[in-house]
Design a protein around this motif. Structure first.
Motif, PDB file in Angstrom:
ATOM      1  N   VAL A   1     -62.025 -25.287 -30.431  1.00  0.00           N
ATOM      2  CA  VAL A   1     -61.241 -25.769 -29.142  1.00  0.00           C
ATOM      3  C   VAL A   1     -60.767 -24.919 -28.282  1.00  0.00           C
ATOM      4  O   VAL A   1     -60.479 -23.726 -28.862  1.00  0.00           O
ATOM      5  CB  VAL A   1     -59.888 -26.782 -29.739  1.00  0.00           C
ATOM      6  N   HIS A   2     -60.365 -25.166 -27.165  1.00  0.00           N
ATOM      7  CA  HIS A   2     -59.853 -24.268 -26.178  1.00  0.00           C
ATOM      8  C   HIS A   2     -59.125 -24.918 -25.259  1.00  0.00           C
ATOM      9  O   HIS A   2     -59.564 -25.896 -24.246  1.00  0.00           O
ATOM     10  CB  HIS A   2     -61.289 -23.823 -25.512  1.00  0.00           C
ATOM     11  N   CYS A   3     -57.727 -24.900 -25.408  1.00  0.00           N
ATOM     12  CA  CYS A   3     -56.769 -25.918 -24.862  1.00  0.00           C
ATOM     13  C   CYS A   3     -56.071 -25.057 -23.571  1.00  0.00           C
ATOM     14  O   CYS A   3     -55.307 -24.024 -23.752  1.00  0.00           O
ATOM     15  CB  CYS A   3     -55.893 -26.461 -25.673  1.00  0.00           C
ATOM     16  N   HIS A   4     -56.102 -25.597 -22.738  1.00  0.00           N
ATOM     17  CA  HIS A   4     -55.000 -25.393 -21.678  1.00  0.00           C
ATOM     18  C   HIS A   4     -53.671 -25.887 -21.719  1.00  0.00           C
ATOM     19  O   HIS A   4     -53.316 -27.044 -22.149  1.00  0.00           O
ATOM     20  CB  HIS A   4     -55.756 -25.570 -20.001  1.00  0.00           C
ATOM     21  N   ASN A   5     -52.650 -25.472 -21.176  1.00  0.00           N
ATOM     22  CA  ASN A   5     -51.058 -25.684 -21.384  1.00  0.00           C
ATOM     23  C   ASN A   5     -50.723 -26.549 -20.086  1.00  0.00           C
ATOM     24  O   ASN A   5     -49.423 -26.444 -19.936  1.00  0.00           O
ATOM     25  CB  ASN A   5     -50.529 -24.470 -21.569  1.00  0.00           C
TER      26      ASN A   5
ATOM     27  N   GLY B   1     -51.763 -21.431 -18.392  1.00  0.00           N
ATOM     28  CA  GLY B   1     -52.294 -20.646 -19.395  1.00  0.00           C
ATOM     29  C   GLY B   1     -52.911 -21.426 -20.551  1.00  0.00           C
ATOM     30  O   GLY B   1     -53.057 -22.614 -20.478  1.00  0.00           O
ATOM     31  N   ASN B   2     -53.364 -20.744 -21.685  1.00  0.00           N
ATOM     32  CA  ASN B   2     -53.967 -21.218 -22.803  1.00  0.00           C
ATOM     33  C   ASN B   2     -53.145 -21.341 -24.052  1.00  0.00           C
ATOM     34  O   ASN B   2     -52.075 -20.985 -23.954  1.00  0.00           O
ATOM     35  CB  ASN B   2     -55.070 -20.228 -23.063  1.00  0.00           C
ATOM     36  N   ALA B   3     -53.514 -21.897 -25.192  1.00  0.00           N
ATOM     37  CA  ALA B   3     -52.911 -22.042 -26.187  1.00  0.00           C
ATOM     38  C   ALA B   3     -52.384 -20.577 -26.693  1.00  0.00           C
ATOM     39  O   ALA B   3     -53.325 -19.549 -26.543  1.00  0.00           O
ATOM     40  CB  ALA B   3     -53.633 -22.556 -27.336  1.00  0.00           C
TER      41      ALA B   3
ATOM     42  N   PRO C   1     -65.755 -17.988 -12.884  1.00  0.00           N
ATOM     43  CA  PRO C   1     -66.628 -18.837 -13.348  1.00  0.00           C
ATOM     44  C   PRO C   1     -66.632 -20.463 -13.346  1.00  0.00           C
ATOM     45  O   PRO C   1     -67.835 -20.958 -13.221  1.00  0.00           O
ATOM     46  CB  PRO C   1     -66.239 -18.567 -14.837  1.00  0.00           C
ATOM     47  N   GLN C   2     -65.565 -20.645 -12.909  1.00  0.00           N
ATOM     48  CA  GLN C   2     -65.620 -22.348 -12.920  1.00  0.00           C
ATOM     49  C   GLN C   2     -65.499 -22.892 -11.438  1.00  0.00           C
ATOM     50  O   GLN C   2     -65.591 -24.030 -11.430  1.00  0.00           O
ATOM     51  CB  GLN C   2     -64.428 -22.796 -13.508  1.00  0.00           C
ATOM     52  N   MET C   3     -65.219 -22.078 -10.719  1.00  0.00           N
ATOM     53  CA  MET C   3     -65.224 -22.481  -9.161  1.00  0.00           C
ATOM     54  C   MET C   3     -66.208 -22.287  -8.309  1.00  0.00           C
ATOM     55  O   MET C   3     -66.539 -23.071  -7.266  1.00  0.00           O
ATOM     56  CB  MET C   3     -63.951 -21.803  -8.467  1.00  0.00           C
TER      57      MET C   3
ATOM     58  N   LEU D   1     -58.904 -11.351 -22.342  1.00  0.00           N
ATOM     59  CA  LEU D   1     -59.555 -10.329 -21.477  1.00  0.00           C
ATOM     60  C   LEU D   1     -60.463 -11.341 -20.535  1.00  0.00           C
ATOM     61  O   LEU D   1     -60.690 -10.790 -19.653  1.00  0.00           O
ATOM     62  CB  LEU D   1     -60.212  -9.493 -22.385  1.00  0.00           C
ATOM     63  N   ARG D   2     -60.613 -12.696 -20.629  1.00  0.00           N
ATOM     64  CA  ARG D   2     -61.403 -13.620 -19.888  1.00  0.00           C
ATOM     65  C   ARG D   2     -60.680 -14.357 -19.368  1.00  0.00           C
ATOM     66  O   ARG D   2     -60.285 -14.470 -18.011  1.00  0.00           O
ATOM     67  CB  ARG D   2     -62.636 -13.903 -20.559  1.00  0.00           C
ATOM     68  N   ASP D   3     -60.183 -15.436 -20.123  1.00  0.00           N
ATOM     69  CA  ASP D   3     -59.548 -16.809 -19.284  1.00  0.00           C
ATOM     70  C   ASP D   3     -58.085 -16.013 -18.822  1.00  0.00           C
ATOM     71  O   ASP D   3     -57.427 -16.421 -17.820  1.00  0.00           O
ATOM     72  CB  ASP D   3     -59.317 -17.785 -20.411  1.00  0.00           C
ATOM     73  N   GLY D   4     -57.498 -15.138 -19.906  1.00  0.00           N
ATOM     74  CA  GLY D   4     -56.245 -14.454 -19.625  1.00  0.00           C
ATOM     75  C   GLY D   4     -56.268 -13.893 -18.266  1.00  0.00           C
ATOM     76  O   GLY D   4     -55.479 -14.092 -17.512  1.00  0.00           O
TER      77      GLY D   4
HETATM   78 ZN    ZN Z   1     -60.315 -21.907 -20.020  1.00  0.00          ZN
END
Ligand code: ZN
Ligand code: KIV
Length: 514
Positions: A202-206, A238-240, A509-511, A13-16
């Motif tokens: 951990v929080h991994c991007h793909n 995407g994420n893991a 959030p990141q930009m 619901l956030r990174d997705g």
């Molecule tokens: Zn992320």
């Protein structure tokens, strides 16, 4: 051997939602959050409360509804973000504030324009402030995998002292490689004097297709929380993916010193719900949740599986929820059966009128389609919730003429801000004619980036679920429509996308920097 618990932190619901076009309404987010709670996810990252009034409302609604999972909001390491997150989380049984700041040389120098000492001081004050509101604070070192090792240990030591109970070291840009990334997590845990006072996450991007491998390697080196998403949704590649992490750990208990509390039988229904709400189809060969994940095409495989399942299957389809959604309703089912099945699916309505409208649509659908599956109900509820709120464009009526040898022609009546307007157009195909007619009226100047149709269930009487992705001025939205008539579904999906373009955008959030 006794197993540690691996905390499953879901950020669908956030990174997705940061996947271009994957924005969801408050009601849709609440439905997904309820499904995640049923799945027994430990922590649900419900959103980034300060990013928009809609995100705030969604985090608040989820905090007020979910009882069995911790509800979390993201916040940059600044006072307004943390206060807004705390406000949204007030109603939660168990609340977490997740605050973050970038710590890699490249991000500190170019994005934040701050020195490492300034970053460290801001991180410590953010954690201290968050701890004034909640006991459960997570701190993330954005771009952690490219952060200088000694600085990483120094900042982690300081934020643990300041009260952070979870330390997350993301591979923000998906650059990590399993041995290197997992090894780094292990060295950090060893190198930080007070590391026993926190859970490492951990929080991994793909970006290189390694998000799951990197996360699992980190688990082997001591990480005890994995951040992941349903279907691997998330920023860029995407994420893991949650389902892959959970099933790898469950299937290879001989390798992993951890287990989760996930109820895997809810994996496939949750995957379908997320796909149907976001309009991001699941590729057929996707592990665990793809349509082919348990299908055996070749004769040799089929023969083997029939003689002894384990010859070719390492998991049982029913253990991850395949076939779980087969309870059917039909033309003769009454309001009570309808409402009770919706309740079992975790769907509730804000008002009696919404339930009545959903029931009317159900009856309509049951006239056209003999058996109504759970997937049909999910699509139908999405229709009611996305198409009935105060929308600028609403489809009232449509006629499409398509004849061999002549151009297809579409005539539509659309309610625009309360007034009915008729419009018509020719097109290269019937869908093209419909979209051209709508554009005659809307003049949106949006670019059509994607048009896709998926069958909600099997058979020719299935509902078609259409996704229309529009782009305007860099903003991307995905519109959705479902109907047994794919042309009607197409018109609804296009209008839904236009309606989404009229809603205000959100802060990323990141930009934006801090
Ligand atoms: Zn992320
Ligand atoms: O990828 C990332 O670094 C993030 C953080 C905000 C946790 O999503």
């Amino acid at each position: 051997m006794s197993k540690d618990r691996l905390i499953i932190f879901d950020t669908t619901l956030r990174d997705g939602e940061q996947s271009p076009g994957a924005s969801m309404t408050r009601d849709e987010k609440v439905r997904i959050a309820k499904a995640l709670e049923k799945l027994r996810v430990d922590v649900i990252e419900a959103g980034f409360a300060i990013s928009s009034p809609g995100d705030f409302a969604a985090v608040k609604a989820i905090a007020d509804t979910v009882k069995d999972s911790t509800v979390c909001s993201l916040a940059r390491a600044v006072q307004p973000d943390i206060e807004r997150a705390a406000e949204a989380l007030k109603g939660a049984n168990s609340a977490r504030i997740h605050t973050f700041i970038a710590t890699s040389p490249i991000h500190m120098q170019y994005k934040l324009q701050m020195t490492p000492d300034e970053v460290l001081a801001q991180a410590v004050s953010a954690v201290k402030l968050a701890r004034k509101f909640v006991d459960d604070v997570e701190f993330s070192l954005e771009d952690g995998s490219r952060t200088e090792f000694d600085f990483m240990c120094r900042i982690i030591d300081a934020v643990i002292d300041a009260g952070a109970g979870t330390i997350n070291i993301p591979d923000t840009v998906g650059y990590g490689e399993p041995e290197e990334y997992g090894g780094m997590i292990g060295r950090v845990i060893e190198g930080v004097a007070n590391s026993d006072k926190a859970v490492f996450s951990v929080h991994c991007h793909n970006d290189l297709g390694l998000a799951v491998a990197n996360s699992l390697s980190a688990v082997l080196h001591g990480a005890r929380q994995v951040e992941c998403t349903i279907n691997g949704l998330g920023e860029r590649a995407g994420n893991a993916s949650l389902e892959e992490i959970v099933m790898a750990i469950r299937t290879r208990q001989d390798r992993y010193p951890v287990d989760t509390r996930i109820d895997a039988t809810h994996i496939v229904p949750t995957s379908r719900l997320v796909s149907s709400i976001t309009g991001f189809p699941v590729q057929p060969n996707k592990a665990i949740v793809g349509a082919n994940a348990f299908a055996h095409e070749s004769g040799i495989h089929q023969d083997g599986v029939l003689k002894y399942r384990e010859t070719y299957e390492i998991m049982r389809a029913q253990d991850v929820g395949w076939g779980a959604n087969r309870i059917v309703l039909g033309k003769l089912s009454g309001r009570a059966a309808f409402a009770s099945r919706l309740e079992e699916l975790g769907i509730t309505f804000d008002s009696k009128e919404e339930l009545a409208s959903a029931f009317a649509r159900f009856k309509d659908l049951a006239d056209k389609k003999r058996e109504i599956y759970d997937e049909d109900l999910q699509a139908l509820v999405s229709e009611v919730q996305t198409h009935e709120a105060d929308e600028k464009f609403v489809l009232k009526d449509m006629e499409v003429i398509s004849r061999t040898g002549s151009l297809p022609h579409a005539r539509l009546t659309i309610r625009v801000a309360g007034e009915d307007a008729a419009v018509d157009a020719d097109g290269d195909g019937p869908v093209d004619a419909i979209f051209k007619a709508i554009e005659k009226l809307a003049s949106s100047e949006a670019n059509l980036q994607l048009y896709s149709v998926n069958a909600v269930t099997e058979g020719t009487e299935a509902q078609g679920e259409v996704t229309v992705r529009l782009e305007r001025g860099g903003r991307i939205v995905n519109g959705q429509g479902a109907d047994t008539d794919v042309l009607v579904a197409s018109a609804r999906a296009y209008l839904n996308a236009l309606n989404l373009l009229t809603t205000p955008g959100r802060l990323h959030p990141q930009m934006e920097g801090v």
